[in-house]
Write a protein that holds these residues in place. Structure first.
Motif, PDB file in Angstrom:
ATOM      1  N   UNK A  79       0.827  -1.156  -0.079  1.00 32.86           N
ATOM      2  CA  UNK A  79      -0.188   0.045  -0.030  1.00 32.86           C
ATOM      3  C   UNK A  79       0.935   1.218   0.012  1.00 32.86           C
ATOM      4  N   UNK A  80       1.977   1.310   1.032  1.00 34.38           N
ATOM      5  CA  UNK A  80       2.787   2.530   0.876  1.00 34.38           C
ATOM      6  C   UNK A  80       3.398   2.702  -0.415  1.00 34.38           C
ATOM      7  N   UNK A  81       3.927   1.492  -1.313  1.00 32.44           N
ATOM      8  CA  UNK A  81       4.695   1.547  -2.469  1.00 32.44           C
ATOM      9  C   UNK A  81       3.431   2.101  -3.631  1.00 32.44           C
ATOM     10  N   UNK A  82       2.400   1.740  -3.490  1.00 29.16           N
ATOM     11  CA  UNK A  82       1.287   2.096  -4.421  1.00 29.16           C
ATOM     12  C   UNK A  82       1.083   3.812  -4.274  1.00 29.16           C
ATOM     13  N   UNK A  83       1.162   4.259  -3.031  1.00 32.98           N
ATOM     14  CA  UNK A  83       0.719   5.585  -2.738  1.00 32.98           C
ATOM     15  C   UNK A  83       1.951   6.226  -3.029  1.00 32.98           C
ATOM     16  N   UNK A  84       3.188   6.036  -2.939  1.00 36.82           N
ATOM     17  CA  UNK A  84       4.352   6.613  -3.482  1.00 36.82           C
ATOM     18  C   UNK A  84       4.447   6.778  -5.110  1.00 36.82           C
ATOM     19  N   UNK A  85       3.745   5.548  -5.659  1.00 42.65           N
ATOM     20  CA  UNK A  85       3.779   5.697  -7.096  1.00 42.65           C
ATOM     21  C   UNK A  85       2.784   6.663  -7.498  1.00 42.65           C
ATOM     22  N   UNK A  86       1.656   6.719  -6.835  1.00 44.55           N
ATOM     23  CA  UNK A  86       0.440   7.609  -7.025  1.00 44.55           C
ATOM     24  C   UNK A  86       0.884   8.959  -6.827  1.00 44.55           C
ATOM     25  N   UNK A  87       1.666   9.382  -6.063  1.00 43.45           N
ATOM     26  CA  UNK A  87       2.214  10.668  -5.615  1.00 43.45           C
ATOM     27  C   UNK A  87       3.114  11.018  -6.755  1.00 43.45           C
ATOM     28  N   UNK A  88       3.992  10.314  -7.371  1.00 45.55           N
ATOM     29  CA  UNK A  88       5.047  10.571  -8.309  1.00 45.55           C
ATOM     30  C   UNK A  88       3.963  10.777  -9.655  1.00 45.55           C
ATOM     31  N   UNK A  89       2.943  10.192  -9.860  1.00 46.47           N
ATOM     32  CA  UNK A  89       2.366   9.975 -11.341  1.00 46.47           C
ATOM     33  C   UNK A  89       1.433  11.346 -11.233  1.00 46.47           C
ATOM     34  N   UNK A  90       0.902  11.560 -10.035  1.00 50.27           N
ATOM     35  CA  UNK A  90       0.134  13.112 -10.218  1.00 50.27           C
ATOM     36  C   UNK A  90       1.100  14.178 -10.267  1.00 50.27           C
ATOM     37  N   UNK A  91       2.382  14.132  -9.923  1.00 50.39           N
ATOM     38  CA  UNK A  91       3.458  15.215 -10.053  1.00 50.39           C
ATOM     39  C   UNK A  91       3.833  15.341 -11.539  1.00 50.39           C
ATOM     40  N   UNK A  92       4.193  13.935 -12.085  1.00 48.10           N
ATOM     41  CA  UNK A  92       4.640  13.955 -13.299  1.00 48.10           C
ATOM     42  C   UNK A  92       3.402  14.355 -14.444  1.00 48.10           C
ATOM     43  N   UNK A  93       2.106  13.938 -14.232  1.00 45.79           N
ATOM     44  CA  UNK A  93       1.177  14.768 -14.893  1.00 45.79           C
ATOM     45  C   UNK A  93       1.104  16.059 -15.154  1.00 45.79           C
ATOM     46  N   UNK A  94       1.547  16.689 -14.210  1.00 45.51           N
ATOM     47  CA  UNK A  94       1.439  18.293 -14.197  1.00 45.51           C
ATOM     48  C   UNK A  94       2.416  18.822 -15.372  1.00 45.51           C
ATOM     49  N   UNK A  95       3.540  18.074 -15.012  1.00 43.40           N
ATOM     50  CA  UNK A  95       4.506  18.434 -16.175  1.00 43.40           C
ATOM     51  C   UNK A  95       4.415  17.937 -17.675  1.00 43.40           C
ATOM     52  N   UNK A  96       3.629  16.711 -17.489  1.00 41.38           N
ATOM     53  CA  UNK A  96       3.489  16.321 -18.932  1.00 41.38           C
ATOM     54  C   UNK A  96       2.572  17.131 -19.779  1.00 41.38           C
ATOM     55  N   UNK A  97       1.352  17.540 -19.041  1.00 42.85           N
ATOM     56  CA  UNK A  97       0.505  18.538 -19.500  1.00 42.85           C
ATOM     57  C   UNK A  97       1.065  19.898 -19.951  1.00 42.85           C
ATOM     58  N   UNK A  98       2.000  20.424 -19.018  1.00 41.92           N
ATOM     59  CA  UNK A  98       2.419  21.563 -19.266  1.00 41.92           C
ATOM     60  C   UNK A  98       3.304  21.739 -20.660  1.00 41.92           C
ATOM     61  N   UNK A  99       3.877  20.808 -20.894  1.00 43.69           N
ATOM     62  CA  UNK A  99       5.046  20.786 -21.924  1.00 43.69           C
ATOM     63  C   UNK A  99       4.539  19.744 -23.308  1.00 43.69           C
ATOM     64  N   UNK A 100       3.117  19.148 -23.252  1.00 41.19           N
ATOM     65  CA  UNK A 100       2.952  18.643 -24.109  1.00 41.19           C
ATOM     66  C   UNK A 100       3.903  17.238 -24.591  1.00 41.19           C
ATOM     67  N   UNK A 101       3.890  16.445 -23.756  1.00 42.70           N
ATOM     68  CA  UNK A 101       4.905  15.332 -23.586  1.00 42.70           C
ATOM     69  C   UNK A 101       4.038  13.874 -23.321  1.00 42.70           C
ATOM     70  N   UNK A 102       4.845  13.021 -23.580  1.00 40.18           N
ATOM     71  CA  UNK A 102       4.421  11.618 -23.126  1.00 40.18           C
ATOM     72  C   UNK A 102       5.568  11.342 -22.319  1.00 40.18           C
ATOM     73  N   UNK A 103       5.103  10.637 -20.961  1.00 38.87           N
ATOM     74  CA  UNK A 103       6.096  10.207 -20.261  1.00 38.87           C
ATOM     75  C   UNK A 103       5.872   8.779 -19.761  1.00 38.87           C
TER      76      UNK A 103
END
Length: 319
Positions: A142-166
């Motif tokens: 559960x902790x691992x999944x929550x670490x991944x979730x937090x990372x994905x939420x942060x990456x999504x912000x940058x992906x959207x800003x720069x029109x990129x695939x991550x």
């Protein structure tokens, strides 16, 4: 002799081990047992790095990731002469019961140790890969999944800003559990895991169509166990789909971090059942968890058997 009980961690560390270690001390004392720590896994068992544990040893550790008592992968424990040394060290402390936090390899080693020397044990499945057969949940997941979730939420912000695939790579060895659940709970556009064959060509036209209709980014979650290198997936996005791509390998951050409430609770429950099982006379078992709750299983039911992912979760990916 039966009043002395020890705990050790083996293999990769997970968040949830410290809460389990803390409760091991508290529950052992509550049950009239004398708790011992074996530091640094089977290596510490061979080196006699064994000490009696007290309440003071576990004060304040419940919020910390990793394990206070250390962990290791021991090649020496595979050799019979070192297992004999380990048995002598346990005898020095009058220890005849072991609780072991670990995975498949750790439990197989314990099985051999028991058959040779009669040290009864109870294993607690502890791996973020969640790849142990017979249990639907392993400590730390559960902790691992929550670490991944937090990372994905942060990456999504940058992906959207720069029109990129991550392309985000998760751990899991040959098991795609972390990638699959993270895909389903993050709304990513692509998920590749070892359990499901894939053909990237089938996604090209659809992804191009989405870009044409205004999509600004893609998130692709891949398990480290797939055949292709993560960088090759990023190159595919750029050459075939036509969008700039970046790679993020989450790596060992998935194994650490403040344990979630659920992992703390599961650590508490796993330890309760493990100690109770040993007190009741179980000789060699693993505490497993499924829809029916906690249950004891033999080593033969757990170790060396490939675990299948939940068909219901897989169906969402295949569809």
């Amino acid at each position: 002799m039966d009043n002395n009980i020890a705990i050790l961690c083996s293999g990769g560390d997970v968040s949830g081990m410290n809460p389990a270690v803390k409760h091991f001390v508290e529950y052992s004392i509550q049950k009239g047992l004398t708790p011992y720590f074996i530091y640094d896994g089977y290596e510490g068992l061979i080196d006699n790095n064994i000490e009696q544990a007290t309440y003071a040893d576990v004060a304040g550790i419940i919020t910390k990731g990793g394990t206070k008592i250390g962990s290791a992968r021991s090649k020496r424990f595979l050799e019979k002469k070192y297992r004999k040394i380990a048995k002598k060290n346990l005898d020095k402390h009058n220890i005849n019961m072991l609780v072991v936090l670990g995975g498949d390899g750790s439990f197989r080693g314990l099985d051999i140790f028991y058959k040779e020397h009669g040290i009864k044990f109870c294993g607690i499945p502890s791996t973020i890969d969640n790849d142990i057969n017979g249990t639907e949940y392993c400590l730390g997941v559960d902790t691992a999944l929550n670490v991944i979730r937090s990372a994905l939420d942060s990456i999504r912000d940058t992906a959207s800003s720069f029109k990129r695939a991550f392309v985000i790579e998760t751990m899991g060895r040959d098991c795609g559990y972390l990638a699959l659940v993270s895909h389903l709970t993050s709304g990513s556009e692509l998920c590749l895991i070892p359990e499901v064959p894939y053909n990237l060509e089938l996604y090209v036209n659809e992804f191009k169509k989405q870009l044409h209709h205004g999509r600004r980014y893609f998130l692709a979650i891949v398990s480290e166990g797939i055949e292709q290198d993560t960088n090759e997936i990023a190159e595919w996005f750029e050459k075939e789909v036509g969008i700039e791509a970046r790679v993020t390998v989450l790596g060992h951050i998935q194994r650490g971090g403040n344990p979630t409430s659920y992992d703390r609770l599961m650590g508490y429950k796993f330890v309760n059942y493990a100690i109770d099982a040993l007190i009741m006379g179980e000789q060699e078992s693993v505490i497993c968890y499924d829809k029916n709750g906690f249950n004891l299983k033999s080593i033969d039911e757990v170790a060396g058997i490939k675990k299948d992912l939940d068909p219901e979760l897989l169906q969402y990916l295949i569809d």
